[in-house]
Scaffold this motif. Structure first.
Motif, PDB file in Angstrom:
ATOM      1  N   UNK A   1       0.824  -1.207   0.000  1.00  0.00           N
ATOM      2  CA  UNK A   1       0.000   0.000   0.000  1.00  0.00           C
ATOM      3  C   UNK A   1       0.861   1.261   0.000  1.00  0.00           C
ATOM      4  N   UNK A   2       1.951   1.212   0.730  1.00  0.00           N
ATOM      5  CA  UNK A   2       2.821   2.391   0.810  1.00  0.00           C
ATOM      6  C   UNK A   2       3.545   2.671  -0.506  1.00  0.00           C
ATOM      7  N   UNK A   3       3.609   1.699  -1.364  1.00  0.00           N
ATOM      8  CA  UNK A   3       4.278   1.882  -2.664  1.00  0.00           C
ATOM      9  C   UNK A   3       3.387   2.602  -3.673  1.00  0.00           C
ATOM     10  N   UNK A   4       2.122   2.828  -3.307  1.00  0.00           N
ATOM     11  CA  UNK A   4       1.198   3.516  -4.224  1.00  0.00           C
ATOM     12  C   UNK A   4       0.798   4.866  -3.648  1.00  0.00           C
TER      13      UNK A   4
ATOM     14  N   UNK B   1      11.573  12.271  -5.879  1.00  0.00           N
ATOM     15  CA  UNK B   1      12.668  12.235  -6.844  1.00  0.00           C
ATOM     16  C   UNK B   1      13.681  11.146  -6.519  1.00  0.00           C
ATOM     17  N   UNK B   2      13.913  10.921  -5.230  1.00  0.00           N
ATOM     18  CA  UNK B   2      14.898   9.911  -4.835  1.00  0.00           C
ATOM     19  C   UNK B   2      14.247   8.788  -4.026  1.00  0.00           C
ATOM     20  N   UNK B   3      12.963   8.560  -4.268  1.00  0.00           N
ATOM     21  CA  UNK B   3      12.269   7.499  -3.541  1.00  0.00           C
ATOM     22  C   UNK B   3      11.334   8.071  -2.500  1.00  0.00           C
ATOM     23  N   UNK B   4      10.895   7.245  -1.563  1.00  0.00           N
ATOM     24  CA  UNK B   4       9.890   7.686  -0.588  1.00  0.00           C
ATOM     25  C   UNK B   4      10.394   8.814   0.297  1.00  0.00           C
ATOM     26  N   UNK B   5       9.492   9.774   0.528  1.00  0.00           N
ATOM     27  CA  UNK B   5       9.843  10.915   1.356  1.00  0.00           C
ATOM     28  C   UNK B   5       8.707  11.229   2.325  1.00  0.00           C
TER      29      UNK B   5
ATOM     30  N   UNK C   1       3.497  -1.900  13.430  1.00  0.00           N
ATOM     31  CA  UNK C   1       3.173  -0.680  14.171  1.00  0.00           C
ATOM     32  C   UNK C   1       3.824   0.540  13.517  1.00  0.00           C
ATOM     33  N   UNK C   2       5.039   0.375  13.036  1.00  0.00           N
ATOM     34  CA  UNK C   2       5.739   1.473  12.362  1.00  0.00           C
ATOM     35  C   UNK C   2       5.073   1.802  11.027  1.00  0.00           C
ATOM     36  N   UNK C   3       4.758   0.780  10.262  1.00  0.00           N
ATOM     37  CA  UNK C   3       4.209   0.993   8.920  1.00  0.00           C
ATOM     38  C   UNK C   3       2.779   1.497   8.955  1.00  0.00           C
ATOM     39  N   UNK C   4       2.036   1.149   9.990  1.00  0.00           N
ATOM     40  CA  UNK C   4       0.669   1.675  10.112  1.00  0.00           C
ATOM     41  C   UNK C   4       0.690   3.195  10.245  1.00  0.00           C
ATOM     42  N   UNK C   5       1.644   3.721  11.004  1.00  0.00           N
ATOM     43  CA  UNK C   5       1.770   5.176  11.107  1.00  0.00           C
ATOM     44  C   UNK C   5       2.092   5.786   9.749  1.00  0.00           C
ATOM     45  N   UNK C   6       2.944   5.111   8.969  1.00  0.00           N
ATOM     46  CA  UNK C   6       3.274   5.609   7.624  1.00  0.00           C
ATOM     47  C   UNK C   6       2.038   5.621   6.733  1.00  0.00           C
ATOM     48  N   UNK C   7       1.192   4.594   6.843  1.00  0.00           N
ATOM     49  CA  UNK C   7      -0.049   4.528   6.054  1.00  0.00           C
ATOM     50  C   UNK C   7      -0.929   5.741   6.359  1.00  0.00           C
ATOM     51  N   UNK C   8      -1.067   6.072   7.633  1.00  0.00           N
ATOM     52  CA  UNK C   8      -1.913   7.204   8.020  1.00  0.00           C
ATOM     53  C   UNK C   8      -1.323   8.528   7.537  1.00  0.00           C
TER      54      UNK C   8
ATOM     55  N   UNK D   1      -1.390  12.783   2.691  1.00  0.00           N
ATOM     56  CA  UNK D   1      -0.456  13.385   1.753  1.00  0.00           C
ATOM     57  C   UNK D   1       0.899  13.739   2.306  1.00  0.00           C
ATOM     58  N   UNK D   2       1.217  13.339   3.531  1.00  0.00           N
ATOM     59  CA  UNK D   2       2.517  13.657   4.101  1.00  0.00           C
ATOM     60  C   UNK D   2       3.595  12.660   3.700  1.00  0.00           C
ATOM     61  N   UNK D   3       3.204  11.433   3.454  1.00  0.00           N
ATOM     62  CA  UNK D   3       4.143  10.406   2.978  1.00  0.00           C
ATOM     63  C   UNK D   3       3.982  10.279   1.473  1.00  0.00           C
ATOM     64  N   UNK D   4       5.066  10.485   0.754  1.00  0.00           N
ATOM     65  CA  UNK D   4       5.061  10.374  -0.708  1.00  0.00           C
ATOM     66  C   UNK D   4       5.959   9.205  -1.101  1.00  0.00           C
ATOM     67  N   UNK D   5       5.389   8.137  -1.687  1.00  0.00           N
ATOM     68  CA  UNK D   5       6.206   6.961  -2.001  1.00  0.00           C
ATOM     69  C   UNK D   5       7.125   7.137  -3.198  1.00  0.00           C
ATOM     70  N   UNK D   6       6.888   8.192  -3.978  1.00  0.00           N
ATOM     71  CA  UNK D   6       7.593   8.270  -5.256  1.00  0.00           C
ATOM     72  C   UNK D   6       8.174   9.654  -5.483  1.00  0.00           C
TER      73      UNK D   6
END
Length: 930
Positions: free
Chosen positions: A463-466, A535-539, A516-523, A528-533
């Motif tokens: 999910x985080x890759x999209x 310029x240099x990968x996830x930010x 637990x770590x990745x669930x926070x990233x999903x939220x 819109x705070x986590x961008x998987x793509x």
């Protein structure tokens, strides 16, 4: 109240030190005498006589001239209405004693300086001397201090109940006491100061100490912000500038400290773990008010700067860049035609006014009219200020540039447009529930909670890759999920408006796994705070921070971090954050879970393991220490605590929570703020650049000893707290924990959940309750048994512990902090609280265990350290204990009596207010109560 009697202190203070403390005793007599006069005038002779009788009898108890029960008997028949002014009198005395002690510390420090003595430990001057003596290689220093950060994080706290008026009056009294020192040779001026002191103490007496209603989070936000005007705006930029200059003077080509090292943070309004009152509106308000405070400060300073920089172009030649800045200001006033600096500053003010209007949505108080573009970020504002600075220096006005302009530049550097980063925090259980609902609604998986850990990680990583969100615009969710998403959207909006510094971290409470770590990233991705793509990968501008709290979580923290870093997507995210990963360590819950010694060692072991993981994976680790005010929550002197960290655990970066009455004690005014902030920075530099552990090749055997001691201590603690039937009933009956939740103290509930379980009780009321009842159990229980069982009859083992105490800062600090908290305990008073337990058998069993362990711990402390005096290494606290503790005695007895009445059905306003006042007075007097 007539102040401290000579005989009260003579019991333990050596004659040699009595002369040095006489000015302190004089100040306490002065303030106590004024207070006593006011009590007589305002409350009448009967109340004054009761206060005096309580004071005299308390000292007689201290000198063992009468039995404590005789003093307690005084209050059993006192009418509640008469008890209130007595409580207030002793509470005010505690507050005035704090002032006297702070003034005395300043006095002693000044005497040391005038005598030409070496600078004291915990000062930057002492640290510089140690660095010079080492010496430190410049390249090593620059590398170690890359990204250096010292961040005191201000946190809400229910025992900080003082109103702003009381806070400000106390500061005025402190200033008057300083003035009294300066004019001591002039009787007429001294009399004038005394008259002003009387007015301020009268105002204090006639001001309510506590609020009529429960403190709201909005109020806590304002309380936190008041320390910026009180001290932080003045002190933080100055320390940063001086620190940078000092280190670059020593290592001129290193480029060390490109960014300010000292940068405060906040949790107030972003910490929603177990606090239902944190909402999206609260997050918006917290970030808005912080930004408003910073911007108004910058605009106010610019307004003064414009008046000060009156240089005429007829008398000085400015740089072309300054000319362009002045010409672009739009200032066409004929009166300023030959004043390029004033026009340039007017242009800066105009642009910053536009910036404030954009961020805040309303005009600033210090706004100026104009039509210039706003600043998109603080760097643009700094660039303009640097043009002004360079021009001033070009025609010999360096001394002018080094004054207000330099302070403003340093202030913008550290406070920017955000003031302080607001951390977000939520419990991992809530994240799991919300993510499960999002995944079910979007059709990704109907029952996420049923998945094993490996499957969860795989699903979350996909999910985080999209970039697609899980929730559509018309999705309908439960109240919890709707609220959580609203809070996260408010955080994202703050980042968008103010900048990424507004929300620097997202802390995950009770973090136990990679999911637990990745669930926070999903939220974060959902808003819109986590961008998987990128310029240099996830930010992600917001750092994801695991919080390891329980003993078990601390033991497995390094394993959890390693497994998370093995997820390629997350490792790439860390790489794009400068290979930096923050980890928070929970002092409070680990202590509540396993006891004092077990928690301290679990934290040390966890840090060692996390440092090893950081080295193996090539990341830069930053530890965030969730310390409370009291030793039972990780408190104690910050300087010593930082030096007691394991090798590699600091590495130039440190974040640390500052809470409640501790914030006032440290940051209420500039001198104290300077001293305490210097201590944080000094210890961080020394821990980073010097070898402070002191064990050398003996580390492994020492660690093995502590492994055994910690387990023995954990078992002893668990035997009482977790395994004794009825212990929770004893705790609730013998302490005011229930009243803390019922009497409008603090903005959050006392428990995370509506249960009786110790594990669900918040650490603050847990520690505060034991402090009020003078047991102080979280700061020592289980340690005596551990030492006694480990040593047995083996003299060599006792010698081993003595050797560790003398050589190892960690072990010495653990014992020193334990001794400090035990010096504030009083088993005689604790016995009075135990009488509130109706079950006699339960009372005798539990209090019997507590008092026996107390004696055992005292005996082992003396055997290991060779000192009978608990406070042999802390003379200032020793003075405090002997000067003020007899004045606490009536507060404790009155609290017990009022709790008895309250629990017997008298819930009148006077009884409720009396209990609150005793809590306030004891918290003020103990200074690090919860």
């Amino acid at each position: 109240m007539t102040g401290t009697s000579d005989s009260s202190v003579a019991t333990s203070v050596p004659t040699a030190s009595r002369a040095a403390t006489e000015p302190l005793r004089d100040d306490i007599r002065l303030l106590g005498g004024i207070l006593g006069d006011i009590v007589r005038e305002q409350a009448g002779d009967d109340v004054f006589d009761l206060v005096e009788r309580a004071r005299v009898e308390s000292f007689r108890v201290r000198r063992s001239e009468i039995d404590r029960a005789d003093l307690a008997e005084m209050f059993t028949t006192v009418d509640t209405a008469d008890a209130i002014p007595v409580i207030r009198a002793f509470s005010h005395f505690a507050l005035l004693a704090n002032v006297a002690e702070d003034i005395h510390r300043e006095r002693r420090r000044a005497i040391h300086v005038r005598a030409g003595e070496p600078p004291q430990n915990s000062s930057l001057a002492a640290t510089y001397a140690k660095l010079d003596a080492a010496p430190v290689d410049p390249e090593i220093a620059a590398a170690a201090l890359t990204g250096a950060l010292v961040a005191p994080v201000i946190t809400a706290h229910p025992t900080e109940t003082r109103r702003r008026t009381v806070f400000e009056t106390q500061n005025r009294i402190m200033e008057l006491m300083r003035m009294r020192e300066w004019v001591s040779g002039d009787r007429s001026e001294t009399d004038d100061v005394d008259a002003q002191l009387r007015r301020q103490i009268l105002t204090l007496w006639q001001t309510a100490l506590i609020r009529l209603s429960r403190l709201r989070i909005q109020d806590e936000i304002e309380v936190g912000l008041r320390y910026y005007d009180a001290s932080l705006f003045e002190v933080v930029p100055r320390i940063n500038a001086e620190l940078r200059d000092a280190l670059r003077t020593r290592w001129p080509d290193s480029g060390v400290l490109a960014d300010p090292m000292l940068r405060p943070g906040s949790w107030i309004g972003g910490d929603r773990d177990g606090n239902p009152f944190v909402t999206a509106d609260v997050v918006a308000r917290a970030t808005h008010r912080a930004s408003e405070t910073a911007l108004e400060r910058h605009l106010a300073e610019l307004e003064v700067l414009e008046r000060e920089l009156s240089m005429s172009a007829r008398l000085v030649t400015v740089t072309p860049e300054l000319d362009r800045l002045a010409d672009a200001s739009g200032d066409e006033s004929a009166f300023r035609a030959d004043e390029p600096y004033r026009r340039a500053v007017r242009g800066v003010r105009t642009r910053l006014t536009a910036t404030a209007a954009r961020i805040l949505g309303h005009p600033a108080v210090h706004a100026v009219a104009g039509d210039l573009p706003d600043y998109r970020d603080p760097a643009e504002l700094l660039a303009d200020l640097e043009i002004i600075d360079a021009s001033l220096r070009s025609h010999g006005d360096g001394t002018v540039a080094d004054d207000r302009l330099a302070q403003l530049r340093n202030s913008v550097e550290v406070f920017g447009f955000h003031l302080c980063g607001l951390d977000m925090r939520q419990n991992s259980e809530v994240h799991e529930t919300v993510v499960a609902e999002l995944l079910a609604w979007s059709g990704v998986h109907p029952d996420y909670a049923s998945l094993p850990e490996d499957a969860r990680v795989a699903l979350l990583t996909r999910e985080l890759a999209t970039r697609r969100p899980l929730a559509g615009p018309h999705a309908e969710f439960s109240e919890l999920t709707t609220k959580e998403l609203g809070i996260l959207r408010a955080a994202a909006d703050a980042v968008d408006r103010i900048g990424p510094a507004a929300i620097p971290n997202y802390v995950i409470s009770m973090c136990e796994s990679v999911s637990d770590m990745l669930e926070a990233a999903i939220l974060l991705a959902e808003v819109g705070l986590f961008d998987p793509d990128g310029e240099a990968g996830p930010r992600c501008p917001v750092g994801i921070v695991p919080l390891f709290e329980t003993i078990e979580d601390l033991r497995h923290g390094a394993e959890t971090l390693t497994a998370t870093l093995e997820v390629p997507l997350y490792r790439a995210l860390v790489a794009n954050r400068g290979d930096s990963q923050e980890v928070m360590l929970g002092y409070s819950d680990s202590n509540k879970d396993g006891g004092y010694l077990a928690a301290n060692w679990a934290l040390y072991r966890a840090e060692l393991d996390l440092v090893r993981v950081a080295r193996e994976t090539g990341i830069r680790l930053r530890l965030f220490h969730g310390r409370g005010g009291t030793v039972g929550r990780g408190g104690g002197p910050s300087y010593d605590a930082i030096l007691a960290q394991p090798p590699g655990a600091v590495e130039g970066s440190l974040r640390i929570t500052e809470q409640g009455e501790i914030i006032a004690a440290k940051y209420a005014e500039p001198r104290r703020a300077r001293r305490n902030l210097e201590a944080l920075v000094s210890a961080t530099l020394e821990s980073t650049l010097l070898d402070v552990e002191g064990l050398g090749d003996d580390a492994a055997p020492a660690y093995a000893v502590l492994d055994e001691l910690a387990e023995l201590a954990r078992v002893a603690y668990a035997d009482l707290v977790h395994d004794t039937p009825g212990f929770v009933d004893y705790f609730e009956a013998s302490t005011p924990v229930a009243e803390i939740g019922a009497l409008n103290i603090g903005s959050r509930p006392a428990s995370r959940k509506p249960t009786q379980a110790i594990s669900d009780l918040r650490a603050i009321p847990w520690v505060l309750s034991w402090s009020q009842s003078r047991v102080m159990l979280p700061g020592w229980y289980g340690t005596g048994t551990a030492f006694e069982k480990w040593v047995g009859d083996d003299a060599d083992r006792l010698a081993t512990l003595t050797d560790l105490y003398e050589r190892w800062p960690f072990f010495r600090t653990v014992l020193s902090n334990m001794a400090q908290v035990m010096s504030k305990s009083d088993m005689g008073l604790a016995a009075r609280y135990s009488e509130l337990v109706p079950d006699v058998a339960l009372r005798e069993e539990v209090f019997g265990k507590i008092s026996a362990e107390h004696e055992r711990t005292l005996a082992m402390y003396r055997a290991i350290t060779g000192h009978d005096d608990l406070l042999w290494d802390n003379p200032s606290l020793d003075r405090s204990v002997h000067n003020r503790f007899p004045y606490l005695e009536p507060l404790n007895h009155l609290q017990v009596e009022l709790l008895r009445r309250y629990r017997s059905g008298d819930d009148s306003d006077n009884v409720r207010r009396g209990i609150q006042l005793t809590m306030n007075g004891l918290a003020t007097a103990l200074r690090n109560s919860g």
